[in-house]
Design an enzyme around this catalytic site. Structure first.
Site: not given
Length: 287
Positions: A75, A95, A97-98, A100, A225
């Site tokens: 990402e 990803d 930190i999905d 944020t 995602d």
């Protein structure tokens, strides 16, 4: 490489993905307790922190050391102008930190997501819920698991008995918000049992895989995602498709997921589309 060799290799890759996801999750847990340096990407609601980059660097550097010939889609690298190109090469889709915005506010729905594709096909996915320690894993043809226990989707077909999940997306112009709220009104008028927005696409999709909700739809999410979660849902017995009703296009930035084809098709036929540029456009990701 023979089919048997591939099977052993991808099994090894999955094991490494679990190790690095747990390690990354610990870094997220530590960062969550510290002061956060927050900035924005394309809009005031599209947030990024130093931790996002640190976690992605950790994941990619660890995987690259183990698998130097593999490709990577991350990402933060994509946000900096890197291209999202899925080829036949083994490719990790990350990803760091999905959720944020959740992370910034210490709202406990934050995950590390690691997907893996070979020959343009998703092979396995690992999602780690950083705040409660839940680990979701799945590999094509081998089932889906939550903390090692087999999981299955809900087989509900009736939308009037469904809990539906979605996300808002980064675009907040009036036309987009009108379409977004209009789509929600259609499901509330069905009437579905309820609509939920939890702020993490990957964890919302995992809730479809565990049968905690019946359907999910979103416009504006990215390939990182959905990559890991798509494998988990399919291996839990669910369906993942494009909002048009066609096959999932990982780069299209839109998805419908559900426990049954009947539920997924109902969602598809209710939606008014929201347009986002694809992840694989020539100039890289545009948020």
């Amino acid at each position: 490489m023979t089919a048997l060799d591939c099977n052993k290799c991808w099994a090894e890759c999955l094991d490494v993905a679990v190790e690095v996801a747990l390690k990354a999750g610990k870094l997220v847990q530590v960062a969550a307790k510290q002061e956060k340096n927050v900035s924005t990407k394309s809009t005031p609601t599209d947030l990024v922190t130093e931790a996002d980059q640190q976690v992605e660097d950790l994941i990619i550097s660890t995987l690259r050391d183990r698998f130097p010939s593999h490709k990577f889609i991350g990402e933060e690298a994509s946000a900096a102008g890197g291209k999202c190109l899925l080829t036949d090469c083994p490719t990790w889709i990350i990803d760091p930190i999905d959720g944020t915005c959740n992370f910034v506010h210490s709202f406990p729905m934050v995950a590390v997501s690691i997907g893996f594709a070979v020959n343009n096909e998703l092979e396995f996915g690992v999602i780690y819920h950083c705040f409660d320690g839940t680990l979701y894993t799945a590999r094509k043809g081998h089932g889906a698991f939550c903390n090692g226990i087999r999981i299955h989707v809900s087989k509900e077909k009736d939308v009037s008995k469904a809990l539906i999940l979605t996300e808002i997306g980064a675009k907040r112009d009036q036309d987009t918000l009108n379409i977004f709220s209009g789509n929600i009104m259609k499901f509330l008028s069905a009437p579905a049992h309820g609509i939920r927005i939890i702020g993490s696409s990957t964890l919302a999709l995992c809730l479809i895989a565990t049968g905690s909700a019946e359907a999910y739809y979103q416009y504006g999410l990215h390939c990182w995602d959905i990559a890991a979660a798509a494998v988990i849902i399919r291996e839990a017995g669910g369906v993942v498709m494009d909002t048009s009703g066609g096959p999932l296009d990982l780069m299209s930035r839109r998805v419908v997921a559900a426990g049954t084809n009947e539920m997924a098709n109902y969602i598809v036929h209710q939606l008014q589309p929201i347009n986002y540029e694809r992840d694989d456009i020539d100039q890289g990701v545009q948020k």
